[in-house]
Structure formats: structure tokens, C-alpha cells
Enzyme design. Structure first.
Site, PDB file in Angstrom:
ATOM      1  N   TYR A  12      -8.753  14.378   0.905  1.00 49.70           N
ATOM      2  CA  TYR A  12      -9.671  14.628   2.022  1.00 49.70           C
ATOM      3  C   TYR A  12     -10.635  15.774   1.725  1.00 49.70           C
ATOM      4  O   TYR A  12     -11.800  15.737   2.082  1.00 49.70           O
ATOM      5  CB  TYR A  12      -8.884  15.002   3.280  1.00 49.70           C
ATOM      6  CG  TYR A  12      -8.213  13.862   3.987  1.00 49.70           C
ATOM      7  CD1 TYR A  12      -8.954  12.918   4.689  1.00 49.70           C
ATOM      8  CD2 TYR A  12      -6.824  13.733   3.985  1.00 49.70           C
ATOM      9  CE1 TYR A  12      -8.328  11.879   5.362  1.00 49.70           C
ATOM     10  CE2 TYR A  12      -6.193  12.704   4.656  1.00 49.70           C
ATOM     11  CZ  TYR A  12      -6.944  11.771   5.340  1.00 49.70           C
ATOM     12  OH  TYR A  12      -6.335  10.743   5.997  1.00 49.70           O
TER      13      TYR A  12
ATOM     14  N   SER B 175     -10.356   5.446  -0.827  1.00 47.79           N
ATOM     15  CA  SER B 175     -10.449   6.713  -0.105  1.00 47.79           C
ATOM     16  C   SER B 175      -9.140   6.991   0.601  1.00 47.79           C
ATOM     17  O   SER B 175      -8.343   6.080   0.854  1.00 47.79           O
ATOM     18  CB  SER B 175     -11.571   6.655   0.934  1.00 47.79           C
ATOM     19  OG  SER B 175     -11.173   5.880   2.058  1.00 47.79           O
ATOM     20  N   ASP B 176      -8.893   8.247   0.927  1.00 49.29           N
ATOM     21  CA  ASP B 176      -7.843   8.527   1.889  1.00 49.29           C
ATOM     22  C   ASP B 176      -8.351   8.043   3.251  1.00 49.29           C
ATOM     23  O   ASP B 176      -9.531   7.742   3.433  1.00 49.29           O
ATOM     24  CB  ASP B 176      -7.497  10.017   1.918  1.00 49.29           C
ATOM     25  CG  ASP B 176      -6.051  10.265   2.318  1.00 49.29           C
ATOM     26  OD1 ASP B 176      -5.460   9.396   2.980  1.00 49.29           O
ATOM     27  OD2 ASP B 176      -5.507  11.325   1.970  1.00 49.29           O
ATOM     28  N   CYS B 177      -7.432   7.950   4.198  1.00 50.61           N
ATOM     29  CA  CYS B 177      -7.750   7.195   5.413  1.00 50.61           C
ATOM     30  C   CYS B 177      -8.705   7.958   6.338  1.00 50.61           C
ATOM     31  O   CYS B 177      -8.392   9.056   6.793  1.00 50.61           O
ATOM     32  CB  CYS B 177      -6.468   6.799   6.114  1.00 50.61           C
ATOM     33  SG  CYS B 177      -5.484   5.711   5.055  1.00 50.61           S
TER      34      CYS B 177
END
Length: 702
Positions: A206, A237-239
Site C-alpha cells: 500500500y 495490487s493490494d486491495c
């Protein structure tokens, strides 16, 4: 090798731009006219198949790291991938393609646990890059299988890179570190995932790293991952991290710019929904169709390798795994073994193991004594059976007709368990139980309400990070009152927590007879702890993190430079060093022979019971920034009085470091090589009772 790329490109040529973009979201849409089924990429397998019903819930990652056993990690990952395959195919047969049902596992977490306050540290393999790499490689290989044409499941290395809190700032935080620490601490384990594990996926973090958001970082995703390391798998990607670009980091002006930045830098998949703005980005000239095609190609190749797309030969051993493998007796047995081998004995004045025949009654006290949450950590599945510490001890007590007195004693972090009572209202019950018993087991620590992920399920105490490494709430008070009441009775402290705690009082107290640290030991954890308490097995876990004396020993949480962090750089006194842990038996080493690539030795179990140990090799040089580094290790197991020869291969980069470009250079001169069961520091020698064997090795500079 199957040409998946050509097949993926041929499929892409038949798709509209809207259809292509629909495949770049974690919940990828079905395209029936092209035979593309819906697929949800998001699944988790940190220590078992997570969040999708019943599965074997193995010990949390940090507890598995405490085994120092690469082959065991591989065995665990094979079991997880078996269950993942079985559950996936069962769900698809029922038309269920929901989240957590796919074969793309966003595990392992190979970040460095640089600060014990970080809430997600228990998801990692600890503070050492070499240990993390060795365990991570075997875990990835176990998940992905050994078929060079087909993936059993797809592992994903996360969170790339320089990521370990603070959790409450992660969406806006800029992690800054110097080049030396970047290349020699934060990146080595990720590089190993590419070159040695052939990991299929990467997930950036992030935060920003040195000014760039990780999910859109040219330095990380282009210069290092693609160009320097030649990684050719997919990147997710991270969420919901992409929206942080404009909402939190301020590096873009709007959603379209954020989506374009991420895709242009090589982030193929969006966990979230922001990639819908790729259509606007293309229209505005921020993003080319070629970049879209490249992203979709990488995603299709992964799905094809898994047998989820296209008409390619499938590995029958993967697709025919029966559903009854899920949390089967064989996997529960492996779960118990893993838990047993990861429990660390930190102190023992001779009270352990307890003799069941001599115990007519035992008090089991504390907020973690009968807690399922304290067994499993986060990113967990649902086990078909949970054995808490209380449950495990009851099994032994019932077998020898002993009475068990249970008292919760206090809340995990509040001053009372129920709102209408006065503070500390359960202490009197705990003291009464102690006075009625022959021995006492006090179960304290943490759970994921205290340490975990920002915004994660169940977080109540803080952002997920710990404000202190002290025992929270009234736990220390309970421990002191219980031990005072116990008098000369044996008091065993069992700590269930995913991180290091300040246990100085317990270590120094004559009334605390022994200390076991179980981390989060999995669904069979209570049975494993009971096995150790009553001497069925000898404890053999080693600490994958340093235990400090107090909060004052810790640098600023937001400082990402490694100075004064972890055993490799910390120059002060510690409570329990990295790599420390006792057993009930004794081991000796002899005939130690060291060269640049391996160490040969003979190990003997001189004790009276079969036991495991971890032989550790550390290197020291006056020419390095590190005080010492772990360069080799091996878990061994010997019967009483048995001797055996062993060889441990050393880290291929043991006598090398990386410069500001990430290129290797050799550190010449004299190196001290330490071979033993602990680090070569004074504290380890004092606690363990013997220092490692030390020899010198001359390394010629190239």
C-alpha cells in the site's frame, strides 16, 4: 514447454477493450462467447486455505518459522494446495466461483518483521532475510507443485517492498530507507522468490517506498522486478491500493491517472474496482491499448497454467484430488507436528516436563487458556476441531484422573470481562483455583483483536499495531498475583501471541518455573502445548524474532533504516535473542569443518530422550555493517545417545553484499564462523548454557 503466451495473445485479439479491462479486476467477468469463465483472483493460504469454510488451520506463519524447518514448510504447503485444489473443484462443480474459491493464493507474506509493534508481523517468517527466503521458497514450491507445464496453485509474494507498518498510516505512508538496507534486508527474499522459487505472482504494498507508491513504482516494478530480475509472472495490487494514489499519496490527480500509472508500471490486476477507469485513461491518452493487452496476457497465462482457461492438458494428479482430503486425519497429524515443532521453551528451572502421575490437580488460568482466537491468528480458515490449551491439558488430566480447575482470571485487554462487574472481578476465582491445585498453567498473550491488519476483522484494541510490547490489560497483574498465591508450586507461563513481548518479570521471577511461547499454534495448538508440558515430546522451536526488554529499546516505528533493529544490527542487551530456544535434552557438536560453501559436523544427542534441535551458523566480519548474519541452518532430530554426521549448505551470498545498484560484491578478509544452537552473543550463551563453536575463514576478495 506449453506456449501459453501465444494462446493468450490469440484470445486477446478477439476481445473488445471493455472485455479486456473486465479481466483486469480481481472479480474477472465471464465472456461466454470466448469460453472465458468468471474468475475471482482473491484467495488466501497463509497457513491453510482461508475464509472459505472448513480447512486445516495450520500454525500461523510466525509459528511455522519457529520450526526452522524448510522441509516441513514444504509439506505444509503441499497439504494446503491439495485442499485448495479439492475445494476449488468442488465449488466449481456447484457453480460457485465466489471470492476465496480460486487457485491464485496471495501468500506468502515475506516482509521483514523489523519492529515487534507491527500488527501483521505474525503473517511473516520473522526478522531475518535469509530464514525468510529459505522458508518462503519451500512454501511457494509446495503451493505451486512440481509440474513445469502446469501450476497446482499460484503463489504470490507480498508485500513488495519495504513494508511493515505502521498500519494506521499505510495508505499514505512513505517508507524511506537507504540503498544498503533496501538491497540487503528488504529485497533479498523477494529476489529469491523469482530466481529460486519461480513464484507466479507479486503483490506490491500500500505504502510508498522512497517516494513512489509501490503499486505504481518504476523502481520496484520496472527497474528491479522486470528488468533486473526478469520476472515474467503477474502482478496484482493490494486491495483498493490504487485509489490511494490520488486519495492519500497525492501522486496523481484522479482515478484515471491512478489506474494509468499502475498499469503503465506493470501492475496487471486490480484488487478492487478502480481499473474500470482504464477505459477513460485510454480515451484521454494516458494509457495505451498495448499496455492493456500486456496486462491481460500475463493474467491469462497464469489462468492457463492453472488449467482454468483454454484447452490445454491438465495434470490429473491436481484435478482429481478428492474432497475428503480437506482437514483429513493425515493433515491434522501434520498440523499437530508443525505446532509441536514451533513451540519455544524460553525458561525452565527443572519444573518441566510435569509428570502426569504426580499431578492430582492442575489450575489452568488466563484469558488465552480456552481461546480459539489465540490459536489461529489471522487469514485463517475454519477447522473441524479446535484444541485450546485448556482442552489439551484436560485430555491428559482425564487420562490420569487429575482434576482441572479453570479460571479466566482477566480479560485479554480490558480491566473486566463483563461491564457490570468491578475491575478484576475474576482474580479471586483464579487465586482459589491455584490454591486448590498441585501445578499452575497461566495462559496469557495476545490475539488478533490486538495485533493484526488495519481494518481487519475483529480489530478492537488499536489500528492493528501494538502501542507497547508489554502484556496488555491486567495480564501482568494477574500473573503476579497467581504466582504469589502458588508459592512453591510449579507455575508454567504459556504465551500465545504473534510477536515478541516484554517478559522480563516472568524471566526474572523465581516463582515462574517455566515459559513456553507458542505464537499462534493452529487448531491443534493446545494439544501440542500439552504434549510438551507433560513430556511427550521435547520442545525444539527457536525464536524467529528478537525479544526486547522494554519499549525503550525500540527505535522510532516509522524509521525504516535498519540501524539498531533486529539481531543483525541491535547493539544493546536483549531478553531473548533471535534463534534461542531450549529443549529437554542436550546436544553436542564435534568435528566441525567449515569452507565457503558448507559446514560439516557430527551432532550427538547426549540427553535421555529423543529430541529435535536446530543447528545455526552465523558469520561475523569487521568489514560489514551487520553485527552477524545467519548463513545456514538445519533442523535435526536424534534419539537419545545417537550421533550422526550432517552437512549444511551455506547461503550462496554469505560473504557478499549488494551495492546501491543491487550488484553483488565480495567482502574479503577474516570471517568468524559460529556453529551451534544459538547466536554467538553473550546473552544466548548465558541462557542456553554453552556458546557455539567458533572458527575463522579467510575470504579472498575478487
Amino acid at each position: 514447454m506449453t506456449d501459453y503466451k501465444s494462446a493468450a495473445r490469440a484470445l486477446i485479439t478477439q476481445m473488445s477493450l471493455e472485455e479486456k479491462v473486465s479481466q483486469m479486476l480481481h472479480n474477472s467477468a465471464a465472456i461466454p462467447r470466448l469460453g472465458i469463465p468468471a474468475y475471482n483472483w482473491w484467495n488466501e493460504a497463509l497457513h491453510g486455505v482461508a475464509r472459505a469454510g472448513t480447512a486445516t488451520v495450520f500454525p500461523q506463519a510466525i509459528a511455522m518459522a519457529a520450526t526452522f524447518d524448510v522441509e516441513l514448510l514444504h509439506e505444509v504447503a503441499v497439504a494446503i494446495s491439495d485442499e485448495g485444489r479439492a475445494k476449488h473443484h468442488a465449488c466449481v462443480r456447484e457453480g460457485d466461483r465466489d471470492i476465496y474459491k480460486g487457485l491464485t493464493f496471495w501468500s506468502p507474506n515475506i516482509n521483514i518483521f523489523r519492529d515487534p509493534r507491527w500488527g501483521r508481523g505474525h503473517e511473516t517468517y520473522g526478522e531475518d532475510p535469509y530464514l525468510t527466503a529459505r522458508l518462503g521458497i519451500k512454501f511457494v514450491q509446495g503451493l505451486q507443485g512440481d509440474d513445469e507445464n502446469c501450476l497446482k496453485t499460484a503463489a504470490c509474494a507480498k508485500h513488495f517492498a519495504v513494508h511493515s507498518g505502521p498500519e494506521d498510516l499505510r495508505h499514505e505512508f512513505n517508507a524511506e530507507c537507504n540503498d544498503y538496507d533496501l538491497w540487503n534486508t528488504y529485497l533479498p527474499q523477494f529476489e529469491a522468490m523469482v530466481y529460486e522459487a519461480n513464484v507466479e505472482g507479486f503483490m506490491p504494498a500500500y505504502n510508498r517506498t522512497n517516494g513512489e507508491p509501490c503499486c505504481g513504482s518504476k523502481a520496484l516494478l520496472q527497474d528491479i522486478l522486470r528488468k533486473k530480475w526478469n520476472f515474467d509472472g503477474y502482478v496484482t495490487s493490494d486491495c483498493w491500493a490504487i485509489k490511494d494514489f490520488h486519495e492519500k499519496h497525492g501522486v496523481t490527480a484522479n482515478a484515471a491517472e491512478s489506474a494509468a500509472l499502475a498499469v503503465n508500471m506493470g501492475c496487471h490486476l486490480n484488487c478492487g474496482n478502480l481499473y474500470g477507469y482504464c477505459l477513460i485513461a485510454v480515451k484521454e491518452g494516458l494509457l495505451s491499448v498495448d499496455k492493456i493487452d500486456d496486462a491481460v496476457e500475463h493474467l491469462f497465462v497464469t489462468r492457463m497454467k492453472l488449467g482454468l482457461l483454454g484447452n490445454f492438458p491438465k495434470n490429473p494428479q491436481y484435478i482429481n484430488i478428492p474432497y475428503d482430503v480437506v482437514d483429513c486425519p493425515k493433515h491434522r497429524e501434520l498440523n499437530l507436528k508443525t505446532a509441536q515443532n514451533g513451540i519455544v521453551l524460553l525458561k525452565n528451572n527443572g519444573a518441566l516436563p510435569l509428570a502426569p502421575s504426580a499431578i492430582k490437580s492442575i489450575a489452568v488460568i488466563g484469558p488465552n487458556a480456552d481461546s480459539r482466537a489465540a490459536l489461529v491468528g489471522n487469514y485463517e480458515g475454519t477447522a473441524s476441531e479446535y484444541v485450546t490449551v485448556l482442552g489439551g491439558i484436560r485430555e491428559y488430566a482425564n487420562a490420569c484422573n487429575a482434576r482441572v480447575f479453570y479460571a479466566e482470571g482477566c480479560h485479554l485487554f480490558n480491566d473486566r470481562v463483563r461491564a457490570l462487574t468491578l475491575p478484576d472481578s475474576l482474580e479471586s476465582e483464579a487465586i482459589s483455583a491455584v490454591k486448590s491445585s498441585d501445578a499452575v498453567v497461566v495462559c496469557l498473550g495476545l490475539d488478533v483483536r490486538i495485533e493484526g491488519e488495519e481494518g481487519g476483522e475483529g480489530i478492537e484494541y488499536s489500528s492493528g499495531d501494538k502501542p507497547s510490547i508489554n502484556l496488555p490489560g491486567r495480564q501482568q497483574q494477574l500473573l503476579e498475583k497467581v504466582t504469589a498465591a502458588a508459592g512453591n508450586k510449579p507455575v508454567i507461563l504459556v504465551v500465545l501471541a504473534g510477536s515478541a513481548l516484554a517478559l522480563m518479570w516472568a524471566q526474572n521471577s523465581e516463582n515462574v518455573s517455566a515459559i513456553l511461547h507458542g505464537f499462534y499454534p493452529g487448531a491443534q495448538g493446545g494439544r501440542a502445548i500439552a504434549d510438551i508440558i507433560f513430556g511427550e515430546i521435547s520442545p525444539s522451536g527457536k525464536l524467529p524474532v528478537t525479544f526486547h526488554n522494554s519499549d525503550s529499546d525500540l527505535p522510532d516505528f516509522c524509521d525504516y533504516n535498519m540501524e539498531n533493529r533486529t539481531y543483525r544490527y541491535f547493539k544493546g542487551d536483549v531478553l531473548y535473542p533471535f534463534g534461542f530456544g531450549f529443549g529437554y535434552s542436550k546436544f553436542e557438536l564435534s568435528d566441525v569443518n567449515v569452507n565457503e560453501t558448507a559446514v560439516n559436523f557430527i551432532a550427538k544427542n547426549t540427553g535421555l530422550m529423543k529430541a529435535g534441535e536446530v543447528v545455526q551458523i552465523y558469520a561475523e566480519s569487521v568489514n560489514t555493517k551487520e553485527i552477524r548474519c545467519l548463513i545456514g541452518f538445519k533442523r535435526i532430530e536424534l534419539d537419545s545417545k545417537q550421533s550422526k554426521s550432517f552437512t549444511i549448505a551455506l547461503d550462496k551470498n554469505a560473504f557478499l553484499r549488494r551495492d546501491s545498484n543491487g550488484d553483488l560484491y565480495k567482502i574479503g578478509g577474516k570471517w568468524k564462523i559460529n556453529v551451534g544452537f544459538t547466536q554467538p552473543d553473550e546473552r544466548s550463551a548465558k541462557l542456553y548454557g554453552a556458546p557455539p563453536i567458533q572458527t575463522e575463514l579467510e575470504i579472498t576478495r575478487l
